[in-house]
Design a protein around this motif. Structure first.
Motif, short mmCIF file in Angstrom:
data_model
loop_
_atom_site.label_atom_id
_atom_site.label_comp_id
_atom_site.label_asym_id
_atom_site.label_seq_id
_atom_site.Cartn_x
_atom_site.Cartn_y
_atom_site.Cartn_z
N VAL A 108 5.49 -16.81 8.28
CA VAL A 108 6.52 -15.89 7.79
C VAL A 108 6.42 -14.57 8.55
O VAL A 108 5.32 -14.06 8.79
N VAL A 109 7.57 -14.04 8.97
CA VAL A 109 7.61 -12.73 9.62
C VAL A 109 7.38 -11.64 8.59
O VAL A 109 7.94 -11.67 7.49
N GLY A 150 3.96 -9.52 16.78
CA GLY A 150 2.54 -9.83 16.62
C GLY A 150 2.36 -11.15 15.90
O GLY A 150 3.32 -11.89 15.65
N LEU A 151 1.12 -11.41 15.54
CA LEU A 151 0.78 -12.65 14.85
C LEU A 151 -0.60 -12.51 14.22
O LEU A 151 -1.50 -11.93 14.82
N GLY A 162 6.79 -19.12 17.42
CA GLY A 162 7.39 -18.44 18.55
C GLY A 162 8.85 -18.10 18.33
O GLY A 162 9.32 -17.02 18.72
N GLU A 163 9.57 -19.02 17.70
CA GLU A 163 10.97 -18.74 17.38
C GLU A 163 11.10 -17.51 16.49
O GLU A 163 11.98 -16.66 16.70
N LEU A 164 10.22 -17.43 15.50
CA LEU A 164 10.25 -16.27 14.61
C LEU A 164 9.92 -14.98 15.36
O LEU A 164 10.54 -13.93 15.11
N GLN A 165 8.97 -15.05 16.28
CA GLN A 165 8.63 -13.86 17.06
C GLN A 165 9.80 -13.42 17.94
O GLN A 165 10.10 -12.22 18.03
N GLY A 166 10.45 -14.39 18.59
CA GLY A 166 11.58 -14.05 19.44
C GLY A 166 12.72 -13.43 18.65
O GLY A 166 13.31 -12.42 19.06
N GLN A 167 13.03 -14.01 17.49
CA GLN A 167 14.12 -13.48 16.68
C GLN A 167 13.76 -12.11 16.12
O GLN A 167 14.62 -11.22 16.03
N LEU A 216 7.50 -8.73 23.77
CA LEU A 216 7.09 -9.91 23.03
C LEU A 216 5.57 -10.02 23.14
O LEU A 216 5.03 -10.22 24.22
N SER A 217 4.90 -9.87 22.01
CA SER A 217 3.45 -10.01 21.97
C SER A 217 3.09 -11.25 21.16
O SER A 217 3.62 -11.44 20.06
N PRO A 218 2.15 -12.08 21.65
CA PRO A 218 1.83 -13.32 20.96
C PRO A 218 0.91 -13.16 19.76
O PRO A 218 0.83 -14.06 18.94
#
Length: 392
Positions: free
Chosen positions: A370-371, A304-305, A181-186, A278-280
């Motif tokens: 990894v993003v 995304g993820l 989640g931290e990676l997605q937010g950043q 922000l998409s999970p």
């Protein structure tokens, strides 16, 4: 070790000796001793060693070895569903890798239905599985059936998701969910700065399925990055929906996510542009993008993820800003490594993290996500020929 403890206690009770209740990290499901005295001594030594390790805060302790089991044993794999690419990959990879190691693989998926998953796990127990790997539909609803597994001497490993409110779990293999989640937010912040000029930016927030214990962790991790920017006025959640309960997407259902996005746009953006979402995960991300296109909006920065093939292509095309890769092959390989250790009688391997599941502290075998953006996609997928083929 839990099964060995039960044997020790039975022997001690039969001999009218003091009962020792042991606490530890797992190990053999069966044990034997030539005498009650040796069993008692072994139990006392194990308890002393475990207490000492916990007092010292040794985060990389190694669990006790056991007797192992036959090399061609049945291994049960209980997956929540096959509705996204990562779970289908897990089905195929578990079957292939377990059979390559000589095990009998029993791989089933529960179609997002808790009763179905409970029944499948019961069937695995009845079929003599020595280890059952569980990606739970709902991590809070499997306690009873997993207690059956525990009582039958079966090791239980969580896969990708925490199993909650039970002591019948030996460890969990997953990517760090808060870290994801931290990676997605950043990544959302980075994408907004790179693609949308100067702020403040209008954004909306989506979460995953509330029954998945990872989903609130993803959201918590992302909000640890985004909330300070919201408080500072650099990000504006136009709908005002910032709680996980407001933003969650039941069952990770893409159609439900698209319906919510349609409603958010109709109710809040008739005279505004939406800059980011922000998409999970990838499926929800694609649904969000489709809703924005249908509403005549410019495509916002969307996270995304899972690095699903379609989203990898969209990232490469610049349509979806990013995904987060959690390589299924790494999760499966780590899980199979643990199973091989148990089969060889070497117990659970060393771990570095524990998480409380509401009842016990569970060993976590945590991998790093990894993003993936257009800028680094070729590097990230350099050893993944199938996904590398998509970057053309």
């Amino acid at each position: 070790m839990m099964r060995k403890r039960k044997l020790f206690l039975s022997m001690l009770m039969a001999a009218s000796l003091s009962v020792f209740t042991l606490a530890g990290c797992g190990g053999s499901r069966e044990g034997s001793s030539s005498s009650t005295e040796s069993a008692t001594n072994t139990a006392e030594e194990t308890a002393d060693e475990t207490d000492a390790a916990e007092e010292e805060g040794d985060a990389a302790e190694e669990t006790a070895a056991g007797e192992g089991f036959e090399a061609d044993a049945t291994i049960g794999i209980s997956l929540p569903w096959l509705g996204t690419q990562n779970w289908k990959e897990a089905q195929d990879m578990f079957t292939e890798q377990l059979e390559a190691e000589g095990f009998t693989a029993l791989v089933q998926a529960a179609d997002q239905k808790v009763p179905q998953q409970q029944q499948q796990i019961e069937s695995m127990i009845q079929n003599g599985a020595k280890v059952i790997v569980v990606g739970p539909v709902d991590g809070t609803q499997l306690g009873s059936v997993l207690e059956e597994a525990k009582d039958a001497g079966v090791y239980v490993l969580g896969y990708d998701r925490l199993i909650e409110n039970t002591d019948a779990v030996d460890g969990v293999v997953q990517f760090g969910s808060v870290r994801t989640g931290e990676l997605q937010g950043q990544a959302l912040l980075d994408g907004l700065k790179a693609e949308k000029g100067d702020g403040p930016y209008n954004i909306e927030l989506f979460g995953g399925g509330p029954a998945d214990p990872n989903a609130p962790n993803f959201f918590t991790g992302a909000m640890s990055v985004l909330q300070p920017e919201i408080d500072a006025g650099n990000l504006v959640v136009v709908s005002g929906q910032t709680d996980f309960t407001q933003c969650a997407t039941e069952d990770w259902d893409n159609s439900k996510a698209q319906k919510r996005m349609d409603s958010l746009l109709a109710g809040n953006y008739s005279d505004k542009q939406i800059d980011g979402v922000l998409s999970p995960n990838d499926g929800i991300g694609r649904a969000i993008i489709t809703a924005c296109e249908d509403a005549g909006q410019d495509i916002p920065v969307v996270t995304g993820l899972d690095a699903e093939n379609e989203s990898v292509e969209w990232v490469w095309q610049g349509k979806q800003y990013c995904t987060v890769a959690k390589p299924t092959q790494d999760l499966v390989a780590k899980t199979v490594e643990i199973i091989k250790s148990l089969q060889a009688g070497e117990g659970m391997p060393a771990y570095e993290v524990k998480t409380n599941n509401g009842k016990i502290d569970v060993p976590i075998y945590e991998l790093d996500p990894v993003v993936v953006t257009k800028d680094n996609a070729q590097e990230v997928f350099a050893n993944d020929p199938d996904r590398l083929e998509l970057l053309k």
